[in-house]
Write an enzyme that holds these catalytic residues in place. Structure first.
Site, mmCIF file in Angstrom:
data_model
loop_
_atom_site.group_PDB
_atom_site.id
_atom_site.type_symbol
_atom_site.label_atom_id
_atom_site.label_comp_id
_atom_site.label_asym_id
_atom_site.label_seq_id
_atom_site.Cartn_x
_atom_site.Cartn_y
_atom_site.Cartn_z
ATOM 1 N N LYS A 189 0.837 -1.204 0.000
ATOM 2 C CA LYS A 189 0.000 0.000 0.000
ATOM 3 C C LYS A 189 0.872 1.255 0.000
ATOM 4 C CE LYS A 189 -3.753 -2.624 1.990
ATOM 5 N NZ LYS A 189 -4.511 -3.124 3.129
ATOM 6 N N ASP B 49 -11.624 1.658 3.019
ATOM 7 C CA ASP B 49 -11.911 0.244 2.758
ATOM 8 C C ASP B 49 -13.374 0.019 2.365
ATOM 9 O OD1 ASP B 49 -9.692 -1.506 3.067
ATOM 10 O OD2 ASP B 49 -9.709 -1.192 5.237
ATOM 11 N N GLN C 152 -5.239 -2.268 9.125
ATOM 12 C CA GLN C 152 -5.024 -3.569 8.491
ATOM 13 C C GLN C 152 -5.630 -4.689 9.341
ATOM 14 O OE1 GLN C 152 -3.668 -3.923 5.450
ATOM 15 N NE2 GLN C 152 -3.874 -6.146 5.492
HETATM 16 N N1 GUN Z 1 -6.697 -7.507 5.358
HETATM 17 C C1 GUN Z 1 -6.781 -8.225 4.222
HETATM 18 N N2 GUN Z 1 -7.373 -7.501 3.261
HETATM 19 C C2 GUN Z 1 -7.657 -6.302 3.800
HETATM 20 C C3 GUN Z 1 -8.261 -5.118 3.298
HETATM 21 O O1 GUN Z 1 -8.688 -5.021 2.144
HETATM 22 N N3 GUN Z 1 -8.357 -4.084 4.185
HETATM 23 C C4 GUN Z 1 -7.921 -4.170 5.459
HETATM 24 N N4 GUN Z 1 -8.077 -3.103 6.240
HETATM 25 N N5 GUN Z 1 -7.357 -5.248 5.944
HETATM 26 C C5 GUN Z 1 -7.223 -6.313 5.121
#
Ligand code: GUN
Length: 286
Positions: A53, A120, A97
């Site tokens: 990211k 998200d 996350q």
């Molecule tokens: N963990 C695995 N995929 C994601 C996601 O798309 N967003 C977040 N916040 N955590 C994750």
């Protein structure tokens, strides 16, 4: 049209387009979008996602702040941190996350992030807005899947789509997006009775179940569009693999996404897009 949809290549193209868009922002708005990513603990998979990211943010020209917190951070401390970011006008997007350690409620954390900074699209109000066809932040993976289908020239309207997996993050929202595009959608799961007969009826098959090589050749009819959302470790080789037995299914599929290099890169690309969307919304409201 390629039979194998490269999410990686499409991501490179989309990120380059976003980079030129973001380059115009300092003059127009006085700053670039700002995404804050919070990582709790040291899970290697999560660390790798968070790095991805940050890297994508750099490519697109988005400001990224990654906040690392120890696994034993209290729930209250995490909620207070989110609160301070909610109130910080220099922050456009907040992402915590997942998964989180057991002593922290993921539901509470998701609900604590301001709906207007929820990149998200996991906040209950965003989920409700999606199901009510109202303006919302569309979750990144489902959004990326629809993009890939469009890019590959796959007609969604009128198709029979089968989604294996019913998670809040992927299965349910991708089913809703397919439904909104006028596919007829069946949502099923690992315990669906006679799952192969259901999946064989699919013209578009989306698999988001998190089990290595769960979908075998006998479950797929020739000509199916196969979207593999799985990211697993192969129990034998330890390598990254999808939910679909790629070797066996690829010859049957009309279009298929590989793992790695399929849906994964698109999720991060759509996160960049969501950050820009939230930024523009903040700028218009300011
Ligand atoms: N963990 C695995 N995929 C994601 C996601 O798309 N967003 C977040 N916040 N955590 C994750």
């Amino acid at each position: 049209m390629s039979r194998i949809i490269s999410g990686k290549e499409l991501s490179i193209k989309l990120k380059a387009e976003m980079a030129s868009q973001v380059a115009t922002f300092p003059e127009k708005y006085g700053r670039v979008p700002h995404l804050v990513v919070i990582l709790v603990g040291e899970d290697p998979a999560s660390q790798s996602y968070v790095r991805g990211k940050a890297k994508a943010s750099e490519v697109v020209g988005i400001r990224n702040t990654t906040i690392l917190k120890p696994a034993d951070i209290s729930e209250k401390e995490l909620l207070d941190l989110i609160d301070s970011l909610n109130n910080d006008p220099s922050v456009d997007g907040i992402l915590v996350q997942l998964p989180l350690p057991d002593h922290i409620s993921e539901d509470k954390v998701i609900a604590a992030i301001s709906k207007d900074k929820d990149v998200d699209g996991f906040h209950p109000l965003n989920v409700a807005a999606l199901w009510q066809k109202q303006p919302c932040t569309v979750p990144c993976t489902p959004k990326g899947i629809i993009r890939m289908l469009d890019e590959a020239g796959v007609e969604i309207k009128g198709k029979r789509a089968v989604v294996i997996g019913r998670s809040q993050i992927v299965g349910l929202p991708v089913a809703k997006l397919l439904l909104d595009r006028n596919a007829t959608v069946t949502i099923c799961h690992s315990r669906t009775v006679d799952l192969p007969s259901v999946t064989r009826s699919a013209e578009i098959l989306v698999v988001a179940i998190g089990r290595p090589r769960f979908v075998t050749a006998d479950m797929v009819s020739p000509g199916t569009v196969v979207i593999d959302v799985g990211v697993n470790r192969d129990p034998e080789t330890g390598k990254l693999c999808g939910d679909v037995d790629y070797q066996a299914v690829e010859p049957l599929a009309s279009v298929i996404t590989p793992v790695p290099g399929g849906v994964g890169p698109m999720t991060i690309t759509c996160l960049m897009e969501n950050t820009i969307e939230l930024f523009l919304r903040h700028m218009q409201e300011a």
